[in-house]
Write an enzyme that holds these catalytic residues in place. Structure first.
Site, PDB file in Angstrom:
ATOM      1  N   CYS A 115       0.818  -1.217   0.000  1.00 55.38           N
ATOM      2  CA  CYS A 115       0.000   0.000   0.000  1.00 55.38           C
ATOM      3  C   CYS A 115       0.853   1.270   0.000  1.00 55.38           C
ATOM      4  O   CYS A 115       1.670   1.465   0.903  1.00 55.38           O
ATOM      5  CB  CYS A 115      -0.902  -0.021   1.229  1.00 55.38           C
ATOM      6  SG  CYS A 115      -1.840   1.493   1.478  1.00 55.38           S
ATOM      7  N   VAL A 137     -12.142  -0.706   5.217  1.00 51.32           N
ATOM      8  CA  VAL A 137     -11.138  -1.224   6.146  1.00 51.32           C
ATOM      9  C   VAL A 137      -9.780  -1.082   5.477  1.00 51.32           C
ATOM     10  O   VAL A 137      -9.452  -1.824   4.546  1.00 51.32           O
ATOM     11  CB  VAL A 137     -11.453  -2.692   6.506  1.00 51.32           C
ATOM     12  CG1 VAL A 137     -10.325  -3.305   7.311  1.00 51.32           C
ATOM     13  CG2 VAL A 137     -12.772  -2.766   7.272  1.00 51.32           C
ATOM     14  N   GLU A 195      -5.598   8.003   8.855  1.00 49.62           N
ATOM     15  CA  GLU A 195      -5.361   8.865   7.695  1.00 49.62           C
ATOM     16  C   GLU A 195      -3.852   9.054   7.537  1.00 49.62           C
ATOM     17  O   GLU A 195      -3.195   9.680   8.366  1.00 49.62           O
ATOM     18  CB  GLU A 195      -6.060  10.213   7.872  1.00 49.62           C
ATOM     19  CG  GLU A 195      -5.671  11.284   6.867  1.00 49.62           C
ATOM     20  CD  GLU A 195      -5.765  10.819   5.425  1.00 49.62           C
ATOM     21  OE1 GLU A 195      -4.760  10.977   4.691  1.00 49.62           O
ATOM     22  OE2 GLU A 195      -6.827  10.286   5.031  1.00 49.62           O
ATOM     23  N   TYR A 233      -5.356   5.554  -8.989  1.00 46.10           N
ATOM     24  CA  TYR A 233      -6.527   4.747  -8.637  1.00 46.10           C
ATOM     25  C   TYR A 233      -7.757   5.202  -9.410  1.00 46.10           C
ATOM     26  O   TYR A 233      -8.577   4.379  -9.834  1.00 46.10           O
ATOM     27  CB  TYR A 233      -6.787   4.826  -7.127  1.00 46.10           C
ATOM     28  CG  TYR A 233      -5.778   4.075  -6.313  1.00 46.10           C
ATOM     29  CD1 TYR A 233      -5.951   2.719  -6.037  1.00 46.10           C
ATOM     30  CD2 TYR A 233      -4.630   4.700  -5.832  1.00 46.10           C
ATOM     31  CE1 TYR A 233      -5.019   2.013  -5.299  1.00 46.10           C
ATOM     32  CE2 TYR A 233      -3.687   4.008  -5.091  1.00 46.10           C
ATOM     33  CZ  TYR A 233      -3.887   2.666  -4.831  1.00 46.10           C
ATOM     34  OH  TYR A 233      -2.955   1.963  -4.107  1.00 46.10           O
TER      35      TYR A 233
END
EC number: 1.8.5.7
Length: 313
Positions: free
Chosen positions: A53, A120, A137, A184
């Site tokens: 990630c 999640v 965040e 994305y």
């Protein structure tokens, strides 16, 4: 990628029908630790992260730059994200959940709030004392790590210095909207119009960054700052993942000399290098998004990785 609804897990992909084929990222819900009086305590906090990630990557970088590895423990998720979302099931690079004993990341969210509703995601900064999620965040967690532990033994270095904050904020805003999140928005778009809305501004920003770095070592001032830290995880994944998997294929980062130089400089940094795991990231993206890559085949290339990287990075 699923979500919790009133504490119950649902395996559901992103809804783009209601937004004209556009991927719309939901805002993070846990936003603690930002008040002026907040001070870090060694051993009190735990980080949930993962090598795949990019949002977690920026936090791993800041944790390393500030030398917080012994103060903030970590759990690392499995590369594969399936019907149960992120997991801690056995696999390469997994660091099990030593705090909540979770097999699935959603169990961390329900440990904090049994009725939680929402996506999640990682990263998570967990408060071991109060047994709650302090913040999820990434842009705020890196600010917390940048300064909250300075009085208890963090390494020196301010990556969000007051004199550069307006410029850092300006660059961050554009980079987030069109590049960090733009890949994305391109990759998860489900209409041609939505895809192109994300695609062209993405490359406008890469062109702008390339020009901005002419004659400069860093994005802001004469030092490494938060702006570089937030940009780097996207750049390092771009040629091996986003160029093909997310159809961001107008140009590669390798076609941008200044951006390639920035990647090489950070990838060879002794504290940043251990946070990079491109093999793991490729396995995640190509293996966990069946709507984008139904076969799950992981491409072998690129033949010439960016400076400071190898296919096994």
């Amino acid at each position: 990628m699923g979500l919790l609804i009133d504490g119950v897990w649902r395996d559901a992909w992103y809804d783009t029908k209601s937004s004209g084929g556009r991927f719309v990222r939901k805002e993070s819900q846990y936003r603690g630790g930002l008040d002026a009086g907040f001070r870090g305590e060694p051993g009190r906090y735990h980080l949930y992260a993962g090598f795949a990630c990019p949002w977690a990557h920026r936090v791993l970088i800041m944790r390393a730059l500030k030398g917080l590895e012994e103060m903030i423990s970590v759990s690392m998720v499995n590369a594969y994200m399936g019907e149960n979302g992120w997991t801690f099931l056995p696999g390469d690079d997994v660091v099990p959940d030593s705090i909540n004993g979770a097999d699935y990341l959603y169990q961390v969210y329900t440990a904090a709030d049994p009725t939680y509703t929402g996506r999640v995601t990682i990263p998570i900064l967990w408060d071991k004392v109060e047994k709650r999620i302090l913040n999820n965040e990434s842009s705020e967690i890196i600010r917390i790590l940048n300064s909250a532990f300075d009085d208890v033994g963090a390494l020196p270095g301010d990556y969000y210095p007051a004199e550069f904050r307006p410029e850092i904020d300006r660059i961050n805003a554009r980079v987030y909207e069109t590049l960090n999140n733009g890949v994305y928005r391109s990759g998860f778009a489900t209409t041609q119009e939505a895809y192109e809305e994300a695609f062209y501004p993405l490359f406008d920003t890469l062109d702008w960054l390339e020009e901005h770095l002419t004659g400069r070592e860093w994005l802001v001032g004469d030092r490494l700052t938060e702006a570089d830290i937030r940009l780097f995880p996207t750049l390092v994944r771009f040629d091996a993942i986003y160029h093909g998997h997310f159809k961001c294929n107008l140009r590669r980062i390798a076609d941008y000399p200044n951006l390639s130089r920035l990647v090489g400089k950070l990838a060879s940094h002794e504290r940043v290098a251990p946070t990079i795991n491109l093999r793991h990231a490729k396995a995640h993206y190509y293996g966990s998004h069946p709507s984008v890559n139904p076969t799950g085949i992981v491409p072998v290339g690129p033949a010439q990785p960016l400076p400071g990287l190898t296919l096994q990075s």
